[in-house]
Enzyme design. Sequence first.
Site, short mmCIF file in Angstrom:
data_model
loop_
_atom_site.label_atom_id
_atom_site.label_comp_id
_atom_site.label_asym_id
_atom_site.label_seq_id
_atom_site.Cartn_x
_atom_site.Cartn_y
_atom_site.Cartn_z
N ARG A 189 55.95 80.61 -3.48
CA ARG A 189 56.99 79.58 -3.63
C ARG A 189 58.07 80.00 -4.64
O ARG A 189 58.63 79.18 -5.35
CB ARG A 189 56.39 78.24 -4.10
CG ARG A 189 55.36 77.65 -3.19
CD ARG A 189 55.94 77.26 -1.83
NE ARG A 189 55.08 76.31 -1.16
CZ ARG A 189 54.04 76.62 -0.40
NH1 ARG A 189 53.74 77.90 -0.19
NH2 ARG A 189 53.32 75.69 0.17
N SER A 266 53.72 69.05 -1.05
CA SER A 266 52.92 69.35 -2.24
C SER A 266 53.76 69.15 -3.49
O SER A 266 54.85 69.73 -3.60
CB SER A 266 52.45 70.80 -2.22
OG SER A 266 51.66 71.06 -1.10
N GLU A 370 55.65 71.99 -8.07
CA GLU A 370 56.36 72.78 -7.06
C GLU A 370 57.72 72.15 -6.80
O GLU A 370 58.70 72.82 -6.51
CB GLU A 370 55.54 72.81 -5.76
CG GLU A 370 56.08 73.80 -4.78
CD GLU A 370 55.74 73.52 -3.34
OE1 GLU A 370 56.44 74.05 -2.49
OE2 GLU A 370 54.81 72.76 -3.07
N1 EPU Z 1 41.16 69.98 -0.99
C1 EPU Z 1 40.38 69.04 -1.64
N2 EPU Z 1 40.62 67.72 -1.38
C2 EPU Z 1 41.58 67.33 -0.50
C3 EPU Z 1 42.37 68.28 0.16
C4 EPU Z 1 42.15 69.61 -0.10
O1 EPU Z 1 39.50 69.37 -2.41
O2 EPU Z 1 41.71 66.12 -0.32
C5 EPU Z 1 40.90 71.40 -1.26
C6 EPU Z 1 39.95 71.98 -0.23
O3 EPU Z 1 39.11 72.89 -0.87
C7 EPU Z 1 40.88 72.71 0.72
C8 EPU Z 1 41.92 73.22 -0.26
O4 EPU Z 1 42.10 72.14 -1.19
O5 EPU Z 1 40.22 73.77 1.36
C9 EPU Z 1 43.23 73.57 0.38
O6 EPU Z 1 43.75 72.41 1.02
P1 EPU Z 1 44.91 72.53 2.11
O7 EPU Z 1 44.52 73.50 3.19
O8 EPU Z 1 45.30 71.18 2.54
O9 EPU Z 1 46.10 73.24 1.34
P2 EPU Z 1 46.71 73.08 -0.13
O10 EPU Z 1 46.40 74.31 -0.89
O11 EPU Z 1 46.37 71.79 -0.73
C10 EPU Z 1 48.85 74.39 0.60
C11 EPU Z 1 50.33 74.23 0.53
C12 EPU Z 1 50.80 73.24 1.58
C13 EPU Z 1 50.39 73.75 2.93
C14 EPU Z 1 48.86 73.91 2.94
C15 EPU Z 1 48.34 74.50 4.23
C16 EPU Z 1 50.89 74.63 -1.80
C17 EPU Z 1 51.39 74.03 -3.07
N3 EPU Z 1 50.72 73.78 -0.80
O12 EPU Z 1 48.29 73.13 0.24
O13 EPU Z 1 52.21 73.23 1.53
O14 EPU Z 1 50.77 72.87 3.98
O15 EPU Z 1 48.48 74.81 1.88
O16 EPU Z 1 48.62 75.85 4.26
O17 EPU Z 1 50.68 75.83 -1.74
C18 EPU Z 1 54.09 72.10 0.59
O18 EPU Z 1 54.36 73.16 0.02
O19 EPU Z 1 54.81 71.08 0.46
C19 EPU Z 1 52.90 72.04 1.43
C20 EPU Z 1 52.51 70.91 2.01
#
Ligand code: EPU
Length: 374
Positions: A189, A266, A370
């Site tokens: 990012r 995010s 972010e």
């Molecule tokens: N998780 C939890 N609780 C929850 C949701 C997630 O514990 O309620 C944990 C789980 O371990 C899960 C991990 O978080 O495996 C990752 O969750 P998720 O796949 O939803 O991704 P994220 O890391 O929370 C990132 C990006 C998102 C993107 C998703 C999918 C960032 C800051 N965010 O989120 O990007 O859609 O991966 O690739 O890196 C954005 O930038 O606005 C955005 C939505």
Amino acid sequence: MTIVRNKDLTAWNTFGLKVSCACFVEYGSVAELEELWKRNRDGLGLPETGGAGDGTAFPSPILHIGRGSNLLFTKDFPGTVFHSDIKFIEAGGESCGITAGETAGDRRTDVEVGAGVLWDDFCRWSAEQGLWGPENLSGIPGETGAAAVQNIGAYGVEAKDFIRMVKCFDCITGKVVAFRPSECRYGYRESMFKTSAKGRYVVTSVCFSLSSGPNPKLEYGNVRAAVDKALEDTGKSLTPALVRDVILSVRNSKLPDPAVIGSAGSFFKNPVVPRSDYERVASIARIGHSDDCQVPHFDTGSGFIKIPAAWLIEQCGLKGYRDGNAAVYERQPLVIVNLTGEASPEEILAVEKKVSDSVYSKFGIRLQPEVEHI
Ligand code: EPU
């Protein structure tokens, strides 16, 4: 070109906050941007300036926005907001500055996209053409220029993975320049457009290198399983359009639709911490749990571990936490939402502080936003 004084920005920030700016300028071409620059030679785009030029004063500071999908307006903006309405999608290598011998073979197609094209319109177009590249980034709000600034990422893919060239207007020299991804200093990012060169360049178009041969990226989370299920359910073959549909349904199940509930996706970055910090988080997480309590994490190599901020926030019991009109989204706690549509910037900031302070006091990790605070 349109110039509007005292413009309401509610529709220009995906949080849907009721804020305004002193002046709003929309241009539709590089030539119009150049004209604006000439009228405002003191440094269009440089945040600290915004001089009167030929008498048409653009109140300072100046801010370029896409669709405001990654911004938090903390108050009414006293300056001028610029928006690019440069919209075109053009397949073909020449405009991307490719020289003979440089092409990656006949299974790649280079596509130039205007900065003002909605990112998801480009994703849909690519899928319709059967071109691989942005399908995992389907459904991300915002515009193409901002995607190249922010290096948007989702489901194991980042924009930088298939960016070939970023074309910009240089607000110091008034010339159009093009940068290769290696020059953009891309990170998680991050890019030079947000850091060392902040305010100097306005992205006018982005060239992408797409693949016409199959190139699916299915390793993130449950993406492969969801794609396999879709293949089985529909009897269709594996195409960018099928992957796009799967990604859109995964997103819809987790993330709020900004057209319905205001958010900026995010709110925080996933922290990337030294292994010692990760070990501390793991030992805190084990308190009150069984010894095999697992902290989800991703080893970046180089001794640093990425921990999902969503998990840290959930461990603080903040999933669905609400304060007034703002809340932590119940299905994905990394997202702060304008729950009622009536939230003020202060209410969003209060939820941000609650989340940030809670994670810090439980785990000793300070989450970095972010979302850009304006
Ligand atoms: N998780 C939890 N609780 C929850 C949701 C997630 O514990 O309620 C944990 C789980 O371990 C899960 C991990 O978080 O495996 C990752 O969750 P998720 O796949 O939803 O991704 P994220 O890391 O929370 C990132 C990006 C998102 C993107 C998703 C999918 C960032 C800051 N965010 O989120 O990007 O859609 O991966 O690739 O890196 C954005 O930038 O606005 C955005 C939505």
